[in-house]
Design an enzyme around this catalytic site. Structure first.
Site, PDB file in Angstrom:
ATOM      1  N   ASP A  92       0.834  -1.201   0.000  1.00 41.71           N
ATOM      2  CA  ASP A  92       0.000   0.000   0.000  1.00 41.71           C
ATOM      3  C   ASP A  92       0.872   1.256   0.000  1.00 41.71           C
ATOM      4  O   ASP A  92       2.076   1.206   0.262  1.00 41.71           O
ATOM      5  CB  ASP A  92      -0.956   0.020   1.202  1.00 41.71           C
ATOM      6  N   ASP A 101       8.581   4.355  -1.246  1.00 43.94           N
ATOM      7  CA  ASP A 101       7.969   3.697  -0.083  1.00 43.94           C
ATOM      8  C   ASP A 101       6.725   2.946  -0.506  1.00 43.94           C
ATOM      9  O   ASP A 101       5.641   3.466  -0.438  1.00 43.94           O
ATOM     10  CB  ASP A 101       7.682   4.749   0.988  1.00 43.94           C
ATOM     11  N   GLU A 150      -0.099  -0.919   5.651  1.00 43.07           N
ATOM     12  CA  GLU A 150       0.971  -0.562   6.561  1.00 43.07           C
ATOM     13  C   GLU A 150       0.950   0.922   6.887  1.00 43.07           C
ATOM     14  O   GLU A 150       1.462   1.339   7.924  1.00 43.07           O
ATOM     15  CB  GLU A 150       2.332  -0.931   5.937  1.00 43.07           C
ATOM     16  N   GLU A 151       0.352   1.731   6.003  1.00 41.37           N
ATOM     17  CA  GLU A 151       0.420   3.193   6.148  1.00 41.37           C
ATOM     18  C   GLU A 151      -0.708   3.759   7.000  1.00 41.37           C
ATOM     19  O   GLU A 151      -0.902   4.973   7.046  1.00 41.37           O
ATOM     20  CB  GLU A 151       0.389   3.864   4.764  1.00 41.37           C
ATOM     21  N   HIS A 189       6.442   9.640   1.062  1.00 40.33           N
ATOM     22  CA  HIS A 189       5.224  10.368   1.445  1.00 40.33           C
ATOM     23  C   HIS A 189       5.225  11.805   0.942  1.00 40.33           C
ATOM     24  O   HIS A 189       4.389  12.590   1.367  1.00 40.33           O
ATOM     25  CB  HIS A 189       5.011  10.380   2.965  1.00 40.33           C
TER      26      HIS A 189
END
Lengths: 337, 337
Positions: free
Chosen positions: B56, B80, B110-111, B313
């Site tokens: 993700d 990422d 995971e985020e 991000h």
């Protein structure tokens, strides 16, 4: 009536009830426009007055259902302005032969953006229905005639930053942190208190809301503060907008909504007669009301109603039952002529 | 792979593609769990390693579709951690006879909040699938082995006020204005930079979001700032929570999410062998990763991947294609034994 919830945009059930109730009276001609209702006497009197009130409220804040304690009615909309609407309804039903023709206007969406305002819509769909020699808005004034009103401007002040992973915040610039600058301006702001045509106004600048944030792991790159500037009627909407841009110089300011104020309309003959009949000393209206809309249509208008404006829009909103009865009897006598 | 959007919660299409691709290889046994995929070699080697990566990404920020310019791949998730996932996929497909058995883990969410984490779900639904002598997370580390990770704590700091009509703001207390106090604390905060087991960590405290506001005409009575505390692995989650309550004493602090860090796991024999094979000097991992989750399962784990954590991000997220190839060839050689 208070227990028929009518938050802006959801006035249908209350408008239906008002519509149905007033159609039973043969001395009234009733017209419906969306969630607005207009009821008129047609007695060919030489003068006509408007009694107007909005039937919507701000969002309920745990203050419904209503309750009566010690002669005081508590609940959402009791002050702003279902007590005034109640007076309109009773006068419409019972004063069958007033000395002046009367137009009773009940309308929707006063508590939201001005483009949704039901009185604005009526003024476009059926402008003749609002023509009169004088208009009274039964907004909360504590039983005192209030002249004019302040303007209101809403703007979004945008603070920008730069995204980054929140584990390495120093790689970005946090827009929410930077919004402290906007909030500090608001905290330091001191509003003007000008005298206009003999009445003292009081300006204010407040955040109505704030929003920012992308996701839990991301340093936000934008934060928006919505601000509301209440300005005295010696400033035009354009001057108010310029003032906002000055106050928030350095940030991006986007106007979302503006409605001009109205200077006190107490010089007209009709207003003076009404003031004399109601008694007391007129004062400045601080909240924006549709006085400004009537003013721009060329109809002199004042605010006069039983609610206490200081508790409007608060959880503890209330109105003394005796205040409703007092306003009603004064207006009934004035309409009888 | 970057152009198959897979923001947390929407990993279905990418998981389907990975699942379908790996099932074509007879040397792998593939198991699906929600939007996680686990592919294993079953060669009865004396040791087993895990190569793990989340599929993700954070929300797209105008940085899709991907593009390649000057040998650099730009786009959401490139750093990422889709470049790490790409290495996992190629090694899974092509290294048919590794010196150790290998478990390739691809997982979702995971985020976002740790309770949605796909690796946590796998550890409950199928714990045997994660057992190994050593685990490598291909999180972005710039091609350097990173030991341990910082913990992360999220909390909501609530500022209270009192509602009033915005034309008479002085009758209430504006909670958004009062939130300046919280933001000023954040602006003044200086994070610790402790050394833990020889590696230097760097703490941070940041607002991830802010919200407040009732309606346009109402002075807001509540404003909530969501804060994210990244804490070094010498503090437990309990100590981190106590620190938050100290920093925001005077406001209501509600914890919403906490995940402990992991001390550097480089002392184990397996970790040391991997570090030697990859080269370079290990450093501290600042972002929280599932190293902590493997650590709590008793599996030594490190972070090692081609992405640059500094651009994760961010809108300008990218990865050099040569970095992907370099990591891949080092790991391929290490797996060959």
């Amino acid at each position: 009536m208070v227990d028929v919830e009518s938050v802006s945009g959801s006035e249908g059930p209350l408008a239906d009830a008002i519509d149905a109730a007033l159609r039973e009276y043969p001395h009234l001609s009733v017209v419906r426009d969306g969630n607005a209702v207009v009821a008129r006497t047609e007695l060919d009197r030489s003068h006509r007055v408007v009694l107007a009130g909005h039937i919507d409220t701000v969002p309920v804040a745990g203050n419904l259902p209503s309750k009566v304690e010690g002669g005081v009615l508590y609940g959402c909309g009791t002050s702003d302005m279902k007590s005034g609407v109640a007076i309109q309804l009773r006068l419409a039903a019972e004063v069958t032969a007033p000395a002046v023709d009367v137009t009773y206007v009940f309308y929707d969406c006063e508590e939201v953006e001005s483009e949704r305002n039901g009185l604005l819509r009526l003024s476009k769909n059926n402008p003749a229905s609002l023509i009169a020699d004088f208009a009274i808005l039964l907004e909360p004034t504590g039983g005192v005639v209030e002249g004019g009103c302040q303007g209101t401007l809403r703007a979004e002040v945008k603070v920008e930053g730069e995204r980054a992973h929140s584990a390495r915040a120093w790689m970005g610039r946090n827009a929410v942190h930077a919004a402290a600058g906007v909030l500090n301006v608001l905290n330091d702001y001191r509003g003007r208190e000008p005298e206009v045509d003999g009445l003292r106004y009081r300006e204010g600048l407040n955040a109505g809301g704030i929003r920012g944030g992308v996701a839990g792991n991301v340093i936000p790159d934008e934060c928006v503060v919505t601000v509301n500037y209440r300005f005295a009627p010696d400033r035009t909407p354009e001057q108010a907008a310029d003032h906002m841009r000055d106050v928030f110089a350095g940030w991006h300011v986007a106007l979302t909504d503006v409605a001009g104020g109205a200077r006190p309309g107490l010089g007209s003959e009709a207003a003076a007669s009404f003031v004399a009949a109601m008694g007391g000393t007129p004062r400045a209206k601080l909240g924006w009301t549709d006085v400004a809309r009537f003013d721009s249509l060329g109809v002199p208008a004042v605010n006069y109603g039983p609610g206490d404006p200081a508790v409007a829009h608060s959880r503890r909103e209330h109105v003394p039952l005796a205040a409703i009865a007092d306003c009603e009897s004064r207006m009934r006598a004035w309409l009888a002529g």
